[in-house]
Design an enzyme around this catalytic site. Sequence first.
Site, short mmCIF file in Angstrom:
data_model
loop_
_atom_site.label_atom_id
_atom_site.label_comp_id
_atom_site.label_asym_id
_atom_site.label_seq_id
_atom_site.Cartn_x
_atom_site.Cartn_y
_atom_site.Cartn_z
N CYS A 78 -5.34 -82.72 -68.05
CA CYS A 78 -5.15 -81.41 -67.43
C CYS A 78 -6.26 -80.44 -67.85
CB CYS A 78 -3.74 -80.91 -67.73
SG CYS A 78 -3.20 -79.67 -66.54
N ILE A 134 1.46 -79.76 -64.21
CA ILE A 134 1.81 -78.39 -64.59
C ILE A 134 0.58 -77.50 -64.38
CG2 ILE A 134 2.66 -76.88 -66.42
CD1 ILE A 134 3.75 -79.50 -67.79
N HIS A 171 0.16 -84.93 -67.18
CA HIS A 171 0.47 -84.88 -68.62
C HIS A 171 1.25 -86.11 -69.06
CE1 HIS A 171 -0.60 -80.70 -69.75
NE2 HIS A 171 -0.38 -80.45 -68.48
N GLU A 173 1.66 -87.28 -71.87
CA GLU A 173 2.20 -87.13 -73.23
C GLU A 173 3.60 -86.55 -73.24
OE1 GLU A 173 -0.04 -85.42 -71.76
OE2 GLU A 173 0.12 -83.29 -72.25
N1 GLN Z 1 -4.03 -74.38 -65.42
C1 GLN Z 1 -4.58 -74.74 -66.70
C2 GLN Z 1 -6.05 -74.43 -66.76
O1 GLN Z 1 -6.68 -74.27 -65.76
C3 GLN Z 1 -4.34 -76.18 -67.05
C4 GLN Z 1 -2.87 -76.43 -67.18
C5 GLN Z 1 -2.51 -77.54 -68.11
O2 GLN Z 1 -3.31 -78.01 -68.93
N2 GLN Z 1 -1.28 -77.92 -68.02
O3 GLN Z 1 -6.58 -74.37 -67.82
#
Ligand code: GLN
Length: 195
Positions: A78, A134, A171, A173
Amino acid sequence: MVVGVLALQGDFREHREMLAGLGHNSVEIRKAGQLDEVDALIIPGGESTTIARLIISNGFQQPLRDFCATGKPVWGTCAGAILLAKQVDDLDRPGIEVMDISVSRNAFGRQVDSFEANLDIHGVEGGPFRAVFIRAPIITGVANGATAIATLEDGTVVAARQGNLLATSFHPEITGDERMHRYFTSMRNGRSTDA
Ligand code: GLN
Protein backbone atom coordinates in the site's frame (compact mmCIF):
# COMPACT_ATOMS: atom_id res chain seq x y z
CA MET A 1 16.31 -15.16 7.50
CA VAL A 2 16.00 -11.83 9.33
CA VAL A 3 13.42 -9.52 7.82
CA GLY A 4 13.57 -5.79 8.48
CA VAL A 5 10.29 -3.90 8.68
CA LEU A 6 10.59 -0.16 8.17
CA ALA A 7 9.08 1.27 11.35
CA LEU A 8 8.91 5.02 10.73
CA GLN A 9 5.08 5.00 10.56
CA GLY A 10 2.29 2.62 9.60
CA ASP A 11 1.34 -0.98 10.33
CA PHE A 12 4.75 -2.53 10.80
CA ARG A 13 3.64 -4.53 13.86
CA GLU A 14 1.13 -6.56 11.88
CA HIS A 15 3.83 -7.54 9.39
CA ARG A 16 6.07 -8.68 12.24
CA GLU A 17 3.29 -10.86 13.63
CA MET A 18 2.79 -12.53 10.27
CA LEU A 19 6.53 -13.12 9.95
CA ALA A 20 6.73 -14.58 13.45
CA GLY A 21 3.93 -16.98 12.52
CA LEU A 22 6.10 -18.21 9.67
CA GLY A 23 9.09 -18.63 11.98
CA HIS A 24 11.07 -15.64 10.69
CA ASN A 25 12.90 -13.21 12.92
CA SER A 26 12.13 -9.58 12.20
CA VAL A 27 13.55 -6.24 13.22
CA GLU A 28 11.93 -2.80 13.36
CA ILE A 29 14.11 -0.58 11.24
CA ARG A 30 14.34 2.94 12.64
CA LYS A 31 17.93 3.83 11.70
CA ALA A 32 19.51 3.41 8.29
CA GLY A 33 22.50 1.52 9.72
CA GLN A 34 20.19 -1.34 10.72
CA LEU A 35 19.65 -2.19 7.06
CA ASP A 36 23.06 -3.88 7.05
CA GLU A 37 21.72 -6.51 9.46
CA VAL A 38 18.73 -7.77 7.47
CA ASP A 39 18.21 -10.17 4.57
CA ALA A 40 14.96 -8.66 3.30
CA LEU A 41 12.84 -5.57 3.90
CA ILE A 42 9.14 -4.75 4.15
CA ILE A 43 7.89 -1.19 3.75
CA PRO A 44 4.46 -1.19 5.37
CA GLY A 45 1.21 0.57 4.67
CA GLY A 46 0.47 3.84 6.40
CA GLU A 47 0.50 7.35 5.01
CA SER A 48 2.96 7.64 2.16
CA THR A 49 3.41 11.41 2.49
CA THR A 50 4.35 10.97 6.17
CA ILE A 51 6.67 8.04 5.52
CA ALA A 52 8.31 9.90 2.61
CA ARG A 53 8.92 12.89 4.88
CA LEU A 54 10.41 10.68 7.59
CA ILE A 55 12.57 8.82 5.05
CA ILE A 56 14.13 12.11 4.02
CA SER A 57 14.45 13.62 7.51
CA ASN A 58 16.01 10.41 8.89
CA GLY A 59 18.56 10.09 6.09
CA PHE A 60 16.99 6.91 4.75
CA GLN A 61 16.51 7.71 1.08
CA GLN A 62 19.90 6.69 -0.33
CA PRO A 63 20.39 3.75 2.10
CA LEU A 64 16.98 2.39 1.02
CA ARG A 65 17.88 2.82 -2.65
CA ASP A 66 21.17 1.03 -2.00
CA PHE A 67 19.38 -1.79 -0.18
CA CYS A 68 17.01 -2.28 -3.12
CA ALA A 69 20.03 -2.43 -5.44
CA THR A 70 21.64 -5.27 -3.45
CA GLY A 71 19.06 -7.67 -4.85
CA LYS A 72 17.68 -8.61 -1.44
CA PRO A 73 13.88 -8.97 -1.42
CA VAL A 74 11.96 -5.73 -0.77
CA TRP A 75 8.17 -5.58 -0.47
CA GLY A 76 6.05 -2.45 -0.28
CA THR A 77 2.42 -2.81 0.81
CA CYS A 78 0.00 0.00 0.00
CA ALA A 79 1.86 3.17 1.09
CA GLY A 80 5.03 1.07 0.77
CA ALA A 81 4.18 0.32 -2.86
CA ILE A 82 3.73 4.05 -3.47
CA LEU A 83 7.19 4.68 -2.04
CA LEU A 84 8.83 2.05 -4.27
CA ALA A 85 7.28 3.41 -7.49
CA LYS A 86 9.32 5.56 -9.83
CA GLN A 87 6.20 7.52 -10.80
CA VAL A 88 3.46 8.59 -8.42
CA ASP A 89 0.43 10.83 -8.90
CA ASP A 90 0.09 13.30 -6.08
CA LEU A 91 3.02 12.63 -3.74
CA ASP A 92 4.48 15.90 -2.49
CA ARG A 93 8.08 14.69 -2.26
CA PRO A 94 10.15 11.84 -3.66
CA GLY A 95 9.90 8.37 -2.21
CA ILE A 96 12.48 5.67 -2.90
CA GLU A 97 11.74 5.57 -6.65
CA VAL A 98 13.31 2.25 -7.60
CA MET A 99 10.56 0.20 -9.22
CA ASP A 100 9.39 0.65 -12.80
CA ILE A 101 5.74 1.07 -11.93
CA SER A 102 3.49 4.09 -11.92
CA VAL A 103 0.99 4.44 -9.14
CA SER A 104 -2.06 6.56 -8.48
CA ARG A 105 -2.71 7.30 -4.81
CA ASN A 106 -6.12 6.95 -3.15
CA ALA A 107 -7.47 5.77 -6.47
CA PHE A 108 -10.51 4.00 -5.03
CA GLY A 109 -11.73 6.94 -2.97
CA ARG A 110 -11.64 7.86 0.68
CA GLN A 111 -11.34 5.68 3.79
CA VAL A 112 -15.02 4.67 3.62
CA ASP A 113 -14.34 3.18 0.21
CA SER A 114 -12.12 0.46 1.60
CA PHE A 115 -13.13 -2.92 0.27
CA GLU A 116 -12.16 -6.56 -0.09
CA ALA A 117 -11.73 -8.64 -3.21
CA ASN A 118 -10.66 -12.16 -4.13
CA LEU A 119 -7.49 -12.21 -6.19
CA ASP A 120 -5.67 -14.83 -8.17
CA ILE A 121 -2.04 -13.95 -7.59
CA HIS A 122 0.52 -15.35 -9.99
CA GLY A 123 2.89 -17.55 -7.97
CA VAL A 124 0.56 -17.88 -4.96
CA GLU A 125 -1.06 -21.32 -4.91
CA GLY A 126 -4.09 -22.53 -3.02
CA GLY A 127 -7.02 -20.60 -4.43
CA PRO A 128 -8.09 -16.97 -4.35
CA PHE A 129 -6.44 -14.59 -1.91
CA ARG A 130 -8.84 -12.39 0.06
CA ALA A 131 -7.28 -8.95 -0.26
CA VAL A 132 -8.12 -5.92 1.87
CA PHE A 133 -7.80 -2.50 0.25
CA ILE A 134 -7.69 0.59 2.49
CA ARG A 135 -7.47 3.93 0.71
CA ALA A 136 -5.38 1.94 -1.68
CA PRO A 137 -3.33 3.01 -4.66
CA ILE A 138 -3.65 1.37 -8.05
CA ILE A 139 -0.75 0.45 -10.27
CA THR A 140 -1.43 2.36 -13.45
CA GLY A 141 1.58 1.15 -15.40
CA VAL A 142 4.31 -1.47 -15.37
CA ALA A 143 7.43 -1.01 -17.50
CA ASN A 144 10.83 -2.54 -18.23
CA GLY A 145 11.30 -5.62 -16.03
CA ALA A 146 8.19 -5.07 -13.89
CA THR A 147 5.19 -7.35 -14.42
CA ALA A 148 1.68 -7.41 -13.02
CA ILE A 149 1.05 -10.45 -10.81
CA ALA A 150 -2.53 -9.68 -9.73
CA THR A 151 -5.42 -7.71 -11.13
CA LEU A 152 -8.99 -6.96 -10.13
CA GLU A 153 -11.75 -8.35 -12.36
CA ASP A 154 -11.76 -5.14 -14.38
CA GLY A 155 -8.04 -5.48 -15.13
CA THR A 156 -6.81 -2.93 -12.58
CA VAL A 157 -3.29 -3.95 -11.52
CA VAL A 158 -2.94 -4.34 -7.75
CA ALA A 159 0.32 -6.29 -7.42
CA ALA A 160 3.57 -6.22 -9.38
CA ARG A 161 6.98 -7.81 -9.23
CA GLN A 162 10.32 -6.70 -10.62
CA GLY A 163 13.09 -9.10 -9.69
CA ASN A 164 13.67 -8.63 -5.97
CA LEU A 165 11.02 -5.90 -5.72
CA LEU A 166 7.39 -6.62 -4.86
CA ALA A 167 4.53 -4.10 -4.63
CA THR A 168 0.97 -4.77 -3.48
CA SER A 169 -1.87 -2.24 -3.25
CA PHE A 170 -3.55 -4.32 -0.55
CA HIS A 171 -2.71 -5.33 3.03
CA PRO A 172 -1.91 -9.07 3.39
CA GLU A 173 -0.65 -8.46 6.94
CA ILE A 174 -4.16 -7.96 8.34
CA THR A 175 -6.04 -10.92 6.89
CA GLY A 176 -4.40 -13.86 8.64
CA ASP A 177 -3.63 -15.44 5.26
CA GLU A 178 0.11 -15.94 5.35
CA ARG A 179 0.61 -16.99 1.73
CA MET A 180 1.76 -13.57 0.51
CA HIS A 181 4.36 -13.37 3.30
CA ARG A 182 5.47 -16.89 2.41
CA TYR A 183 5.76 -15.86 -1.26
CA PHE A 184 7.86 -12.85 -0.26
CA THR A 185 10.23 -14.69 2.04
CA SER A 186 10.88 -17.31 -0.62
CA MET A 187 11.75 -14.75 -3.32
CA ARG A 188 15.27 -15.43 -4.38
CA ASN A 189 17.78 -12.64 -4.27
CA GLY A 190 18.38 -10.98 -7.57
CA ARG A 191 18.48 -7.48 -8.88
CA SER A 192 15.34 -5.90 -10.26
CA THR A 193 16.80 -6.05 -13.75
CA ASP A 194 16.94 -9.88 -13.54
CA ALA A 195 13.14 -10.26 -13.63
N1 GLN B 1 -3.70 6.32 1.08
C1 GLN B 1 -2.41 6.07 1.67
C2 GLN B 1 -1.33 6.87 0.99
O1 GLN B 1 -1.52 7.34 -0.09
C3 GLN B 1 -2.05 4.61 1.66
C4 GLN B 1 -3.01 3.84 2.50
C5 GLN B 1 -2.46 2.60 3.11
O2 GLN B 1 -1.24 2.37 3.17
N2 GLN B 1 -3.35 1.82 3.60
O3 GLN B 1 -0.30 7.02 1.55
